[in-house]
Scaffold this motif. Structure first.
Motif, short mmCIF file in Angstrom:
data_model
loop_
_atom_site.label_atom_id
_atom_site.label_comp_id
_atom_site.label_asym_id
_atom_site.label_seq_id
_atom_site.Cartn_x
_atom_site.Cartn_y
_atom_site.Cartn_z
N CYS A 79 0.84 -1.20 0.00
CA CYS A 79 0.00 0.00 0.00
C CYS A 79 0.88 1.25 0.00
O CYS A 79 0.61 2.22 -0.71
CB CYS A 79 -0.94 -0.01 1.20
SG CYS A 79 -2.13 1.37 1.20
N LEU A 138 2.24 2.35 -3.44
CA LEU A 138 1.36 2.92 -4.46
C LEU A 138 1.70 4.38 -4.72
O LEU A 138 1.95 5.14 -3.77
CB LEU A 138 -0.10 2.82 -4.02
CG LEU A 138 -0.74 1.42 -4.05
CD1 LEU A 138 -2.02 1.41 -3.22
CD2 LEU A 138 -1.03 1.02 -5.49
N SER A 157 -2.66 6.81 -3.20
CA SER A 157 -3.54 5.94 -2.41
C SER A 157 -4.30 6.75 -1.37
O SER A 157 -3.98 7.91 -1.11
CB SER A 157 -2.71 4.84 -1.71
OG SER A 157 -1.81 5.42 -0.78
N CYS A 206 -7.02 -0.10 2.02
CA CYS A 206 -6.12 0.64 1.15
C CYS A 206 -6.75 0.81 -0.22
O CYS A 206 -7.00 -0.16 -0.92
CB CYS A 206 -4.78 -0.10 1.04
SG CYS A 206 -3.61 0.70 -0.09
N TYR A 238 -6.62 2.68 -4.11
CA TYR A 238 -5.62 3.19 -5.05
C TYR A 238 -6.30 3.88 -6.23
O TYR A 238 -7.45 3.59 -6.58
CB TYR A 238 -4.74 2.05 -5.58
CG TYR A 238 -5.50 1.01 -6.39
CD1 TYR A 238 -5.74 1.20 -7.75
CD2 TYR A 238 -6.02 -0.13 -5.79
CE1 TYR A 238 -6.47 0.27 -8.49
CE2 TYR A 238 -6.74 -1.07 -6.51
CZ TYR A 238 -6.96 -0.85 -7.86
OH TYR A 238 -7.69 -1.78 -8.59
#
Length: 400
Positions: A112, A115, A118, A124, A126
Motif C-alpha cells: 500500500c 502505491l 492511495s 487501502c 488506489y
C-alpha cells in the motif's frame, strides 16, 4: 460465460472454451506452489488488438482472467464485483466473495505504501493511471494466483488491485499485469530473477499462441550468434521502466545523423529510451523520428499516399498487382553492444485491402522514446534482472 456470474467449471475449462483454440489446456488439478516453482509452468500469451495478454486465474476456487502483459507499469489489477463502472471483458468479473483466499491489505502494508497514489478508508484504496489516460481505481488486496495452462502452479498472497471503477482503452481483457521494476509488479512479488516473452504476429491466426517464461525457464533457445544483449539503464526518477542505451539508427545502408543526445537519459530523469510490452507502436523523440521518416521517404519507391487513410503519419501506395515486389529498406536499432535488425514486417504495416504500406512508428512529441510491441513481434526477449540486461533473438514464437 455471462459476465457477472461465477464460473461453474474449472478455470482451465473456461480457458479452453472461451479463450480460443490457441490455448493448450489439459485441465489438471492446480497444485500448490511458490515463487520457486513458477519456472515449471507455462503461461499462455495471446495477441489482443495491439496488446498481448496472459491467461491466469485468481482465487480459491480459481476464476479465469486475461491480463495485459505490461512492462511499463507495476500494479497488478483486475476488475471486480461489485463494480461501479467497468469496461466489457471476455470472462466474468472476478467475485472476491466467492473466494476463500481473498484478503484486503492494510493501509500500513508495504505494498500500500508503494502505491503512487492511495487513500485509507478502512482499507487501502488506489488510483492508478496510464500514459494513454486509462485509469483504475479500487481496493488493494491479496489473493492466490494460479499460473499455467497445462502445468498449473498456485502462488498464494500476491498483492493486486480489485478494481471497481475502471476506464480507458481496453479490449475485452480483465485488467493489467504490471511487469515493471517496482515492488508492486508481478515479477517483483514472484521474486524471480528473469522472465521472457515471445510475441506472435498481430495477424497470426487464432490457432497460435506463445508462452511467458518465468525464472530459470526464461532462456534463449537461439544459436549464440543470433543472441544479442544490452544493459539496462537505471533511472531513479522513473524506477518502473526498463531503460536501454540506444546509440543510433540505420535505415537501408545509411546510419542516420541523429545526435546521440537525442536518446540520452538526462540527469533530471527526462528523455531516454524504454522498451515496453504495453505500448503498441514505437515512438521516437522528435529529432530522431523526423530523420527516420525522411530516410524512408527518400528510399521507398512507391508513391506517398494520403496519410489520412490510416493512423500512421507516412504511408505508401502499394502496386495494383499483388505479385509486384516492393523493396523495403532495412531498419536497425543500434543499442549499446547489440544491434536489433528488424524484419520489415516489424516496422512496415501493410494493408492490402486498402492498398497501403505504412511506417509503423510515431513521433513521441517529447524527449522520450519507447520501443513498442509491434517492433518486438517474432522475437524472443529476455529481461534478465539478476544480470541487469536485456537479451533478444529472432524466433518462431508459436514453436517455443
Amino acid at each position: 460465460m455471462r459476465a457477472g456470474t461465477s464460473p461453474n467449471s474449472s478455470s482451465c475449462s473456461a480457458w479452453r472454451s472461451e479463450a480460443g483454440p490457441g490455448v493448450r489446456c489439459s485441465c489438471p488439478r492446480p497444485r500448490g506452489g511458490s515463487a520457486n516453482s513458477i519456472s515449471t509452468t507455462d503461461v499462455p500469451v495471446l495477441p489482443n488488438a495491439g496488446d498481448y495478454t496472459i491467461g491466469v486465474s485468481i482465487g480459491t476456487p480459481p476464476q479465469p482472467l486475461l491480463l495485459n502483459l505490461d512492462t511499463g507499469s507495476d500494479l497488478v489489477w483486475t476488475q471486480c464485483q461489485p463494480c461501479l463502472s467497468c469496461f466489457n471483458q471476455r470472462f466474468p468479473l472476478y467475485d472476491p466473495s466467492q473466494s476463500s483466499t481473498y484478503s484486503p491489505l492494510a493501509c500500513s502494508s508495504k505494498l500500500c505504501r508503494a502505491l503512487p497514489l492511495s487513500a485509507c478508508h478502512a482499507q487501502c484504496l488506489y488510483l492508478y493511471g496510464y500514459g494513454d489516460n486509462s485509469i483504475a481505481i479500487g481496493t488493494l488486496a491479496s489473493e492466490a494466483f494460479t499460473f499455467g495452462s497445462s502445468n498449473n502452479v498456485t502462488v498464494p498472497n500476491l498483492g493486486f488491485g480489485c478494481g471497481f471503477l475502471n476506464g480507458g482503452l481496453f479490449n475485452n481483457e480483465s485488467g493489467i499485469a504490471g511487469f515493471g521494476r517496482g515492488s508492486l509488479s508481478l515479477i517483483s512479488q514472484l521474486g524471480v530473477g528473469k522472465f521472457s516473452y515471445c510475441f506472435i504476429s498481430y495477424d497470426d491466426d487464432d490457432s497460435k499462441s506463445s508462452t511467458l517464461m518465468l525464472g530459470s525457464a526464461a532462456d534463449l533457445n537461439g544459436s549464440a550468434t543470433a543472441v544479442r544483449s544490452t544493459p539496462f539503464v537505471l533511472n531513479p526518477s522513473q524506477p518502473t521502466f526498463y531503460y536501454l542505451s540506444l546509440d543510433g539508427i540505420t535505415v537501408g545502408t545509411t546510419r542516420l545523423p541523429i545526435p546521440k543526445s537525442a536518446f540520452v537519459l538526462q540527469r533530471n530523469g527526462t528523455g531516454g529510451v524504454i522498451i515496453d510490452s504495453g505500448t503498441a507502436i514505437t515512438q521516437l523523440t522528435t529529432v530522431a523520428y523526423k530523420l527516420v521518416r525522411s530516410a524512408f521517404l527518400s528510399q521507398v519507391k512507391p508513391p506517398v499516399a494520403n496519410a489520412t487513410a490510416e493512423v500512421f503519419d507516412l504511408c505508401f501506395s502499394l502496386p495494383s498487382s499483388p505479385s509486384a515486389k516492393v523493396d523495403v529498406p532495412k531498419l536497425i536499432f543500434h543499442f549499446e553492444g547489440a544491434d536489433m535488425d528488424l524484419p520489415h514486417e516489424n516496422y512496415m504495416y501493410q494493408d492490402s485491402t486498402v492498398g497501403l504500406m505504412c511506417l509503423a512508428m510515431f513521433d513521441s512529441g517529447d524527449e522520450s522514446s519507447t520501443i513498442g510491441n509491434f517492433q518486438q513481434q517474432n522475437m524472443h526477449v529476455v529481461y534478465d534482472l539478476d544480470n541487469q540486461k536485456l537479451s533478444f533473438a529472432p524466433a518462431r514464437c508459436d514453436q517455443l
